[in-house]
Write a protein that holds these residues in place. Structure first.
Motif, mmCIF file in Angstrom:
data_model
loop_
_atom_site.group_PDB
_atom_site.id
_atom_site.type_symbol
_atom_site.label_atom_id
_atom_site.label_comp_id
_atom_site.label_asym_id
_atom_site.label_seq_id
_atom_site.Cartn_x
_atom_site.Cartn_y
_atom_site.Cartn_z
ATOM 1 N N LYS A 1 39.508 44.474 49.340
ATOM 2 C CA LYS A 1 39.742 45.564 50.270
ATOM 3 C C LYS A 1 38.607 46.578 50.247
ATOM 4 N N SER A 2 37.985 46.776 49.098
ATOM 5 C CA SER A 2 36.885 47.731 48.988
ATOM 6 C C SER A 2 35.557 47.008 49.169
ATOM 7 N N GLU A 3 34.517 47.764 49.456
ATOM 8 C CA GLU A 3 33.208 47.164 49.740
ATOM 9 C C GLU A 3 32.684 46.359 48.553
ATOM 10 N N HIS A 4 32.874 46.887 47.343
ATOM 11 C CA HIS A 4 32.319 46.208 46.171
ATOM 12 C C HIS A 4 33.086 44.940 45.813
ATOM 13 N N SER A 5 34.278 44.744 46.388
ATOM 14 C CA SER A 5 35.088 43.578 46.028
ATOM 15 C C SER A 5 35.116 42.495 47.102
ATOM 16 N N ARG A 6 34.261 42.638 48.123
ATOM 17 C CA ARG A 6 34.261 41.654 49.206
ATOM 18 C C ARG A 6 33.306 40.485 48.970
ATOM 19 N N SER A 7 32.576 40.531 47.857
ATOM 20 C CA SER A 7 31.689 39.418 47.515
ATOM 21 C C SER A 7 31.506 39.362 46.003
ATOM 22 N N LYS B 1 52.417 44.269 47.586
ATOM 23 C CA LYS B 1 51.031 43.979 47.952
ATOM 24 C C LYS B 1 50.152 45.226 47.910
ATOM 25 N N LYS B 2 50.726 46.381 48.206
ATOM 26 C CA LYS B 2 49.959 47.629 48.175
ATOM 27 C C LYS B 2 49.768 48.118 46.748
ATOM 28 N N HIS B 3 50.714 47.810 45.874
ATOM 29 C CA HIS B 3 50.656 48.257 44.476
ATOM 30 C C HIS B 3 50.851 47.050 43.554
ATOM 31 N N PRO B 4 49.931 46.085 43.570
ATOM 32 C CA PRO B 4 50.144 44.846 42.812
ATOM 33 C C PRO B 4 50.231 45.084 41.309
ATOM 34 N N PRO B 5 51.211 44.464 40.666
ATOM 35 C CA PRO B 5 51.336 44.576 39.202
ATOM 36 C C PRO B 5 50.442 43.540 38.521
ATOM 37 N N PHE B 6 49.855 43.898 37.402
ATOM 38 C CA PHE B 6 49.012 42.961 36.657
ATOM 39 C C PHE B 6 49.411 42.962 35.189
ATOM 40 N N HIS B 7 49.404 41.777 34.593
ATOM 41 C CA HIS B 7 49.654 41.629 33.163
ATOM 42 C C HIS B 7 48.452 40.929 32.535
ATOM 43 N N VAL B 8 48.008 41.425 31.392
ATOM 44 C CA VAL B 8 47.022 40.735 30.556
ATOM 45 C C VAL B 8 47.721 40.518 29.221
ATOM 46 N N ARG B 9 48.103 39.290 28.960
ATOM 47 C CA ARG B 9 48.932 38.973 27.796
ATOM 48 C C ARG B 9 48.158 38.131 26.795
ATOM 49 N N ARG B 10 47.896 38.717 25.636
ATOM 50 C CA ARG B 10 47.238 37.982 24.563
ATOM 51 C C ARG B 10 48.295 37.174 23.809
ATOM 52 N N TRP C 1 42.251 38.758 41.954
ATOM 53 C CA TRP C 1 40.911 39.249 42.233
ATOM 54 C C TRP C 1 40.775 40.766 42.128
ATOM 55 N N PRO C 2 41.716 41.589 42.621
ATOM 56 C CA PRO C 2 41.558 43.039 42.432
ATOM 57 C C PRO C 2 41.444 43.436 40.963
ATOM 58 N N LEU C 3 42.176 42.744 40.087
ATOM 59 C CA LEU C 3 42.083 43.004 38.650
ATOM 60 C C LEU C 3 40.673 42.715 38.155
ATOM 61 N N TRP C 4 40.138 41.548 38.532
ATOM 62 C CA TRP C 4 38.787 41.180 38.121
ATOM 63 C C TRP C 4 37.739 42.126 38.711
ATOM 64 N N ALA C 5 37.874 42.445 39.980
ATOM 65 C CA ALA C 5 36.889 43.316 40.634
ATOM 66 C C ALA C 5 36.830 44.685 39.950
ATOM 67 N N ASN C 6 37.982 45.240 39.634
ATOM 68 C CA ASN C 6 38.007 46.550 38.981
ATOM 69 C C ASN C 6 37.424 46.471 37.561
ATOM 70 N N ALA C 7 37.727 45.393 36.844
ATOM 71 C CA ALA C 7 37.193 45.243 35.490
ATOM 72 C C ALA C 7 35.675 45.087 35.496
ATOM 73 N N LEU C 8 35.181 44.261 36.400
ATOM 74 C CA LEU C 8 33.730 44.051 36.500
ATOM 75 C C LEU C 8 33.020 45.333 36.922
ATOM 76 N N SER C 9 33.648 46.073 37.828
ATOM 77 C CA SER C 9 33.065 47.337 38.276
ATOM 78 C C SER C 9 33.041 48.356 37.130
ATOM 79 N N ALA C 10 34.131 48.398 36.355
ATOM 80 C CA ALA C 10 34.202 49.340 35.238
ATOM 81 C C ALA C 10 33.117 49.062 34.190
ATOM 82 N N LEU C 11 32.746 47.805 34.059
ATOM 83 C CA LEU C 11 31.692 47.418 33.110
ATOM 84 C C LEU C 11 30.290 47.548 33.704
ATOM 85 N N GLY C 12 30.225 47.927 34.988
ATOM 86 C CA GLY C 12 28.929 48.073 35.647
ATOM 87 C C GLY C 12 28.251 46.738 35.931
#
Length: 255
Positions: free
Chosen positions: A137-143, A215-224, A241-252
């Motif tokens: 949905k955001s520019e940085h997550s479209r590719s 869909k507007k507020h998707p829940p995510f779980h990361v379970r070790r 993908w939104p989870l991955w996009a945000n994580a990759l963005s947070a890491l620069g």
């Protein structure tokens, strides 16, 4: 000839990934937001349990990776609703598999068993600056670029897992509905176990309002997992993908 990996298709929707529930509301008015969170909690519990039982029935770790989808085919792992990796330190496999599938058009079911090193080599073989289109949905997550995938694979796995965990934090709307949703789930389970308590009421969570909220507020779980593996999961109507996009963005790492 074998067609590909082990596959499980649970068609009994009345028992698995159901959108219809009998819930004990207790006090207070009904709320679409709360109902959507309740459904997501119950569905994610079932989804994660099934995926782990299917991919890791014992401690052998012989199944390196697996996934769950609301559709029919095994697509890019970052576009699925849940993934399993036997080794948490190889969580980058989801990203590498997705890249090779989307860029080279290889079937995920045919390349899922490749080593992480082999997948990295496939990514490195792509031209510099190569991109694959993503449904963001955001520019940085479209590719997703070749360089982003390689930087993610070179990053410490612990940093990647921590970023995914931080990105899985629910937003304000989800947090606002969560306490009552948890109370309803606990009360409903208590009644099912003891047969005592207030009456339950049928609730359908497949309406436009419920689906729109999820869909507007998707829940995510990361379970070790105790086995050393990791599960990423979201509601079947959503994508990882939104989870991955945000994580990759947070890491620069997004480029």
């Amino acid at each position: 000839m074998p067609h590909g990996p082990l596959t499980l298709n649970p068609w009994g929707k009345q028992d698995f990934l159901s959108s219809d529930f009998d819930l004990a509301w207790g006090r207070g008015p009904r709320s679409i937001q709360v109902e959507a969170v309740v459904a997501s909690q119950l569905i994610l519990d079932d989804l994660e349990d099934l995926l782990v039982r299917f991919c890791a029935p014992d401690a052998s770790g012989r199944i390196p990776t697996g996934a769950c989808t609301h559709g029919v085919h095994w697509h890019a792992p970052v576009d699925m609703c849940a993934t399993y990796n036997a080794k948490a330190e190889e969580i980058g496999r989801d990203l590498a598999l997705s890249w090779v599938h989307l860029h080279d058009k290889d079937s995920v079911s045919r390349i899922a068993g490749m080593s992480l090193q082999a997948l990295r080599a496939r990514v490195e073989a792509a031209p510099r600056g190569a991109l694959v289109t993503m449904k963001g949905k955001s520019e940085h997550s479209r590719s997703l670029s070749r360089e982003t995938v390689l930087k993610a694979l070179a990053a410490p796995p612990s940093a990647l897992l921590d970023a995914l965990g931080a990105s899985a934090a629910p937003d304000d709307a989800w947090r606002a509905a969560a306490p009552r949703a948890t109370a309803i789930v606990d009360l409903t389970r208590q009644i099912a176990e003891t047969g005592e308590g207030p009456p339950t009421w049928p609730v359908c969570t497949s309406t436009h309002g419920h689906i729109h909220f999820v869909k507007k507020h998707p829940p995510f779980h990361v379970r070790r997992l105790a086995s050393g593996g990791v599960v990423l999961a979201t509601h079947p109507y959503c994508s990882l993908w939104p989870l991955w996009a945000n994580a990759l963005s947070a890491l620069g790492l997004m480029s």
